[in-house]
Each structure stands twice: as C-alpha cells, then as structure tokens.
Design a protein around this motif. Sequence first.
Motif, PDB file in Angstrom:
ATOM      1  N   LEU A 243      17.201 -10.084   7.342  1.00 23.53           N
ATOM      2  CA  LEU A 243      16.931  -8.948   6.849  1.00 23.53           C
ATOM      3  C   LEU A 243      17.366  -8.558   5.379  1.00 23.53           C
ATOM      4  O   LEU A 243      16.753  -7.804   4.583  1.00 23.53           O
ATOM      5  N   TYR A 244      18.117  -9.428   4.677  1.00 23.72           N
ATOM      6  CA  TYR A 244      18.900  -9.243   3.538  1.00 23.72           C
ATOM      7  C   TYR A 244      18.169 -10.519   2.832  1.00 23.72           C
ATOM      8  O   TYR A 244      17.827 -10.385   1.826  1.00 23.72           O
ATOM      9  N   LEU A 245      17.809 -11.579   3.102  1.00 22.69           N
ATOM     10  CA  LEU A 245      17.194 -12.633   2.451  1.00 22.69           C
ATOM     11  C   LEU A 245      15.908 -12.941   2.619  1.00 22.69           C
ATOM     12  O   LEU A 245      15.389 -14.066   2.365  1.00 22.69           O
ATOM     13  N   HIS A 246      15.068 -12.244   3.037  1.00 21.95           N
ATOM     14  CA  HIS A 246      13.624 -12.226   3.435  1.00 21.95           C
ATOM     15  C   HIS A 246      13.098 -12.524   1.744  1.00 21.95           C
ATOM     16  O   HIS A 246      13.235 -11.923   0.974  1.00 21.95           O
ATOM     17  N   ASN A 247      12.294 -13.609   1.713  1.00 24.38           N
ATOM     18  CA  ASN A 247      12.025 -14.271   0.376  1.00 24.38           C
ATOM     19  C   ASN A 247      11.285 -13.211  -0.447  1.00 24.38           C
ATOM     20  O   ASN A 247      11.666 -13.039  -1.675  1.00 24.38           O
ATOM     21  N   PRO A 248      10.257 -12.444  -0.099  1.00 26.34           N
ATOM     22  CA  PRO A 248       9.490 -11.641  -0.784  1.00 26.34           C
ATOM     23  C   PRO A 248      10.095 -10.528  -1.474  1.00 26.34           C
ATOM     24  O   PRO A 248       9.974 -10.065  -2.390  1.00 26.34           O
TER      25      PRO A 248
ATOM     26  N   LEU B 214       6.310  -3.758  -0.474  1.00 26.51           N
ATOM     27  CA  LEU B 214       6.786  -5.063   0.052  1.00 26.51           C
ATOM     28  C   LEU B 214       7.846  -4.575   1.489  1.00 26.51           C
ATOM     29  O   LEU B 214       7.654  -5.060   2.464  1.00 26.51           O
ATOM     30  N   GLN B 215       8.593  -3.571   0.978  1.00 31.37           N
ATOM     31  CA  GLN B 215       9.458  -3.060   2.243  1.00 31.37           C
ATOM     32  C   GLN B 215       8.576  -2.332   3.288  1.00 31.37           C
ATOM     33  O   GLN B 215       9.045  -2.530   4.461  1.00 31.37           O
ATOM     34  N   VAL B 216       7.575  -1.677   2.946  1.00 31.12           N
ATOM     35  CA  VAL B 216       6.975  -0.923   4.072  1.00 31.12           C
ATOM     36  C   VAL B 216       5.778  -1.724   4.969  1.00 31.12           C
ATOM     37  O   VAL B 216       5.544  -1.242   6.063  1.00 31.12           O
ATOM     38  N   GLN B 217       5.511  -2.753   4.408  1.00 32.39           N
ATOM     39  CA  GLN B 217       4.686  -3.609   5.113  1.00 32.39           C
ATOM     40  C   GLN B 217       5.321  -4.309   6.492  1.00 32.39           C
ATOM     41  O   GLN B 217       6.358  -4.709   6.169  1.00 32.39           O
ATOM     42  N   THR B 218       4.411  -4.378   7.530  1.00 33.29           N
ATOM     43  CA  THR B 218       5.134  -4.843   8.811  1.00 33.29           C
ATOM     44  C   THR B 218       5.127  -6.577   8.485  1.00 33.29           C
ATOM     45  O   THR B 218       4.047  -7.161   7.873  1.00 33.29           O
TER      46      THR B 218
ATOM     47  N   GLY C 237       4.279 -11.482  -6.692  1.00 35.17           N
ATOM     48  CA  GLY C 237       2.942 -11.720  -7.812  1.00 35.17           C
ATOM     49  C   GLY C 237       1.744 -11.197  -6.974  1.00 35.17           C
ATOM     50  O   GLY C 237       0.892 -10.720  -7.755  1.00 35.17           O
ATOM     51  N   ASP C 238       1.540 -11.502  -5.765  1.00 37.16           N
ATOM     52  CA  ASP C 238       0.268 -11.067  -4.977  1.00 37.16           C
ATOM     53  C   ASP C 238       0.290  -9.660  -4.988  1.00 37.16           C
ATOM     54  O   ASP C 238      -0.913  -8.899  -5.216  1.00 37.16           O
ATOM     55  N   CYS C 239       1.299  -8.835  -4.691  1.00 37.71           N
ATOM     56  CA  CYS C 239       1.421  -7.336  -4.823  1.00 37.71           C
ATOM     57  C   CYS C 239       1.285  -6.631  -5.926  1.00 37.71           C
ATOM     58  O   CYS C 239       0.392  -5.917  -6.256  1.00 37.71           O
ATOM     59  N   LEU C 240       1.845  -7.402  -6.999  1.00 39.64           N
ATOM     60  CA  LEU C 240       1.691  -7.038  -8.599  1.00 39.64           C
ATOM     61  C   LEU C 240       0.081  -6.989  -8.940  1.00 39.64           C
ATOM     62  O   LEU C 240      -0.441  -5.973  -9.348  1.00 39.64           O
ATOM     63  N   ARG C 241      -0.496  -8.042  -8.533  1.00 42.77           N
ATOM     64  CA  ARG C 241      -1.959  -8.378  -8.989  1.00 42.77           C
ATOM     65  C   ARG C 241      -2.736  -7.457  -8.159  1.00 42.77           C
ATOM     66  O   ARG C 241      -3.494  -6.755  -8.850  1.00 42.77           O
ATOM     67  N   ARG C 242      -2.334  -7.296  -6.826  1.00 43.60           N
ATOM     68  CA  ARG C 242      -3.378  -6.311  -6.238  1.00 43.60           C
ATOM     69  C   ARG C 242      -3.286  -4.835  -6.480  1.00 43.60           C
ATOM     70  O   ARG C 242      -4.365  -4.251  -6.498  1.00 43.60           O
ATOM     71  N   VAL C 243      -2.069  -4.503  -6.701  1.00 47.44           N
ATOM     72  CA  VAL C 243      -2.108  -3.002  -7.143  1.00 47.44           C
ATOM     73  C   VAL C 243      -2.618  -2.760  -8.524  1.00 47.44           C
ATOM     74  O   VAL C 243      -3.408  -2.006  -8.582  1.00 47.44           O
ATOM     75  N   VAL C 244      -2.420  -3.903  -9.431  1.00 49.45           N
ATOM     76  CA  VAL C 244      -3.346  -3.600 -10.820  1.00 49.45           C
ATOM     77  C   VAL C 244      -4.929  -3.627 -10.397  1.00 49.45           C
ATOM     78  O   VAL C 244      -5.754  -2.900 -11.043  1.00 49.45           O
TER      79      VAL C 244
ATOM     80  N   VAL D 234      -2.853  -0.600 -15.048  1.00 49.36           N
ATOM     81  CA  VAL D 234      -1.647  -0.581 -14.449  1.00 49.36           C
ATOM     82  C   VAL D 234      -1.073   0.934 -13.932  1.00 49.36           C
ATOM     83  O   VAL D 234       0.028   1.197 -13.639  1.00 49.36           O
ATOM     84  N   GLN D 235      -2.207   1.846 -13.878  1.00 50.32           N
ATOM     85  CA  GLN D 235      -1.770   3.042 -13.412  1.00 50.32           C
ATOM     86  C   GLN D 235      -1.029   3.039 -12.055  1.00 50.32           C
ATOM     87  O   GLN D 235      -0.075   3.965 -11.723  1.00 50.32           O
ATOM     88  N   GLY D 236      -1.410   2.373 -11.244  1.00 50.69           N
ATOM     89  CA  GLY D 236      -0.809   2.008  -9.824  1.00 50.69           C
ATOM     90  C   GLY D 236       0.544   1.774  -9.792  1.00 50.69           C
ATOM     91  O   GLY D 236       1.439   1.977  -9.085  1.00 50.69           O
ATOM     92  N   LEU D 237       0.870   0.904 -10.741  1.00 48.01           N
ATOM     93  CA  LEU D 237       2.267   0.551 -10.989  1.00 48.01           C
ATOM     94  C   LEU D 237       3.236   1.660 -11.423  1.00 48.01           C
ATOM     95  O   LEU D 237       4.604   1.559 -11.457  1.00 48.01           O
ATOM     96  N   TYR D 238       2.766   2.547 -12.173  1.00 52.71           N
ATOM     97  CA  TYR D 238       3.463   3.808 -12.942  1.00 52.71           C
ATOM     98  C   TYR D 238       3.224   5.157 -12.498  1.00 52.71           C
ATOM     99  O   TYR D 238       3.115   5.830 -13.052  1.00 52.71           O
ATOM    100  N   ARG D 239       3.136   5.164 -11.076  1.00 49.31           N
ATOM    101  CA  ARG D 239       3.013   6.306 -10.301  1.00 49.31           C
ATOM    102  C   ARG D 239       4.259   7.159 -10.568  1.00 49.31           C
ATOM    103  O   ARG D 239       5.360   6.722 -10.215  1.00 49.31           O
TER     104      ARG D 239
END
Length: 196
Positions: A27-32, A95-99, A120-127, A164-169
């Motif tokens: 719960l605390y040490l989940h890698n992503p 990353l927190q809200v995905q199952t 990195g994958d989340c950052l890339r996909r949002v952009v 980068v608009q998705g990162l700065y909502r």
Amino acid sequence: MHRRYPSALHALFTLVTTEHEHSFLSLYLHNPLLGPTLLVHTLRPLLHHAAPLLIERVLSVSRSEAPALYALSIFAVNTLGAVILMPVETVRKRLQVQTRGGARELPTCVAVGRNYTGFGDCLRRVVMEEGGRRSVRSGGKHGSGSSRSGRPRASSWGGDGWGVQGLYRGFGTQIVLNAATALLGLVNGLPTEDDW
C-alpha cells in the motif's frame, strides 16, 4: 453514489487482498507511486520553508525594508514551485486512481486514463493524448479553427497532440492563490504607526 466498501476496515482488507498482492506494505511502497509521492512531499515543504531564506539571504530582499518586493518575490517563488510540482502531482493522482490487480474499476465523474505502467509512461501519455489539440471557432462558415473538411485544426499553442496543458490543469487557479497569498503577506507586512 457508488459504494463499494461498507467500512474503512473492509476497504483496507479489500485493497490488500485484491489490488496489492496480499501485502500491507505494498500500500505504501507500490513502485509507481513511491517516487512521485516522495518527490511531492519532499519538495513542497522544502520550497515552503526555503523561500524566505532564499529571498532574504540570496536575493537580499528584507520583508521590513521592501515589503512590496518581498511579496513579489514570494509570489515568484511560489509560482516556480507550482510549475515544478504540478506535473508531478498530476501524474501521482493519475497513478493513484487507476486500479491494480484483479480489482474492478470504480465509475468516476471525470475521464481517467487507465493502464499506466509508471511515472514516465503516465507523463508521456498525458502530454501526447491530452495536450494540444483544441478547436478554435470564430465567425464564418468554417471558423478559423477548422479546416474545410470540418475537422478541428491544431491550434498554435499546442501543436499536433503535443502539449503540457494536461499536466497544468488548474494552474490559473494556483496563480490567483499565489497572488492572494502574496497580497495578504504584503498587507500584513506593511509598517504600522507603532513601527515608526
């Protein structure tokens, strides 16, 4: 309202058994999630507590001698902090809200991307997926933001899907909050008649 858990203990037990490989520590040490969480919770207090020292010692701006310049400096440091932290917070929340594991998805009020493999994958996909393509319509049959085929043309501020608009909502709201904080600090730091 979509209630999945009748109590907090049931939610904790269900999360550990279905999503976190039967390990309470995951719960605390989940890698992503560990990297972005440590980064946010390290940088935010560091910026908050280091800002006055940076302004007074490095920039040599005193709160009592130049309150307006000090308030402007606080605004600049807080805005720089928002520029640095907002993408990290956005990725962390995604990353927190995905199952994970065998858990079923909860319905959400807003669209949320799924199956991110890490920071990195989340950052890339949002952009790539959320930034850039906007339809700008103004006057005329086709408007300046659409082509003759009826499809929206990429605007100049985002390119073809890159942005980068998705990162700065919520960045505008953060700027207003920083300005209000600086203004209140300025009003609070002005010398009174007793100081003369």
